[in-house]
Scaffold this motif. Structure first.
Motif, PDB file in Angstrom:
ATOM      1  N   GLN A 286       0.519  -1.199   0.042  1.00 28.10           N
ATOM      2  CA  GLN A 286      -0.035  -0.046  -0.132  1.00 28.10           C
ATOM      3  C   GLN A 286       0.941   1.135   0.053  1.00 28.10           C
ATOM      4  N   ALA A 287       1.894   1.378   0.750  1.00 31.40           N
ATOM      5  CA  ALA A 287       2.856   2.505   0.834  1.00 31.40           C
ATOM      6  C   ALA A 287       3.509   2.639  -0.384  1.00 31.40           C
ATOM      7  N   TYR A 288       4.259   1.712  -1.130  1.00 31.98           N
ATOM      8  CA  TYR A 288       4.913   1.855  -2.180  1.00 31.98           C
ATOM      9  C   TYR A 288       4.051   1.921  -3.298  1.00 31.98           C
ATOM     10  N   PHE A 289       3.080   1.052  -3.711  1.00 31.69           N
ATOM     11  CA  PHE A 289       2.556   1.125  -4.806  1.00 31.69           C
ATOM     12  C   PHE A 289       1.326   2.029  -4.857  1.00 31.69           C
ATOM     13  N   SER A 290       0.382   1.793  -4.120  1.00 31.12           N
ATOM     14  CA  SER A 290      -0.960   2.647  -3.783  1.00 31.12           C
ATOM     15  C   SER A 290      -0.611   4.251  -3.618  1.00 31.12           C
ATOM     16  N   LEU A 291       0.569   4.512  -2.917  1.00 28.58           N
ATOM     17  CA  LEU A 291       0.759   5.998  -2.541  1.00 28.58           C
ATOM     18  C   LEU A 291       1.910   6.603  -3.148  1.00 28.58           C
TER      19      LEU A 291
END
Length: 340
Positions: free
Chosen positions: A210-215
């Motif tokens: 979530q931290a890397y790809f989504s945000l």
């Protein structure tokens, strides 16, 4: 008498065929269930190729990956299921979770030959077998942040408009890594360091994906907690140097990821075959660009050349026992600092 003999022969043949069919069915049903994390089994991750390579080697088995969000979830699932767990192998517990996992008394020795290991630290653990390693780092977008911090102190003291994305240490292995990184650097002053860092935190994600790809990859912030190896993926697969890891002069926290066999393994021999397979090139060649980490053995010329262009920071760790003893207290310290 001949009729009786023919009947006996037919009966024996039927029993033999039945046993053969039963044996064939048993062979076809040799299934290895492996708990791991979602990015490992993603289409771009190493899981699909590892599965294909091992099934080709064993000939009559099936690898069944069960994907969870991360190593913390794997540990929690193992704790909840206990001896009734469906896992034959757990793959994704890093060294910071080893002592807690060992205390569950659900794992058995791997019996693998450790001679091929090529790690930055010595390793002789009989239960946990390493399969990759790397350092936690802040990855930055060089187009949005041309002059990144060169130390942790510089990050903490940067203008408040510099925003970063981190992960929750209660649910995320990188989040726990950051917790230990700060504690190792700042000791009794870790709470104050967290208060300074919190001025820059845009959001606390539940996990790395979530931290890397989504945000981060959607431009929500110019820096994200990740790994020193993360830029290798962008260099090799996207042909760009845009994303880099900031090297901090104080050093970076080291991570070693491991696999272990459970007591509940239905086919312990098959499980140990897989553990032996982990330290072979057929497994390890899928780590550098699949899991985007350093392999646990020396791949020689098979290591992608982009790894020569990564930062090579000084590394440090706490022992697994130190983490087990203090993790909850250090998480409370983070929560208290975050609430101020």
């Amino acid at each position: 008498m001949p009729c009786i003999n023919r009947f006996s022969q037919a009966l024996a043949l039927g029993i033999g065929l039945g046993l053969f069919a039963s044996g064939a069915t048993w062979a076809e049903d040799r299934t290895l269930t492996i708990y791991t994390y979602d990015s490992f089994v993603a289409d771009w991750g190493p899981g699909p190729k590892v599965k294909e390579a091992f099934e080709k080697q064993c000939g009559d088995c099936t690898v069944n990956f069960l994907a969870l969000q991360g190593g913390v979830d794997i540990l929690q699932r193992l704790r909840l299921e206990g001896e009734s767990t469906e896992a034959d192998i757990v793959l994704g517990l890093d060294m910071n979770l080893m002592a807690e996992a060992r205390a569950l008394d659900l794992l058995v020795p791997h019996e693998a030959d450790l001679t091929p290991l090529n790690l930055p630290i010595d390793w002789d653990d009989e239960t946990f077998l390493p399969y990759d390693w790397g350092h936690f780092a802040f990855v930055y977008d060089s187009e949005a942040l041309p002059n990144p911090p060169s130390s942790f102190a510089e990050l903490l003291e940067a203008p408040e408009d510099l925003k970063v994305i981190i992960s929750d240490p209660r649910t995320s292995v990188p989040g726990l890594g950051l917790l230990l990184w700060i504690k190792h650097l700042y000791g009794d002053e870790a709470g104050e360091a967290w208060q300074q860092l919190n001025r820059h935190v845009l959001t606390v994600a539940s996990g790395w994906s979530q931290a890397y790809f989504s945000l981060f990859m959607n431009g929500e912030a110019p820096m994200v907690l990740s790994y020193s190896t993360s830029p290798a993926y962008h260099m090799a697969m996207e042909d760009t140097d845009r994303y880099q890891a900031a090297e901090f002069e104080e050093g970076h926290y080291l991570q070693v990821e491991t696999a272990a066999i459970t007591k509940a393994a239905e086919d312990p021999q098959l499980a140990r075959e897989f553990m032996d397979f982990i330290l072979t090139e057929d497994f390890q060649r899928h780590i550098p660009l699949g899991n985007v980490m350093y392999p646990a053995i020396d791949l020689g010329d098979e290591l992608p050349e982009v790894f020569d262009r990564l930062i090579e920071p000084e590394g440090f760790t706490f022992s697994p026992e130190e983490v087990q003893e203090n993790r909850r207290a250090w998480i409370r310290e983070w929560l208290n600092a975050s609430s101020r």
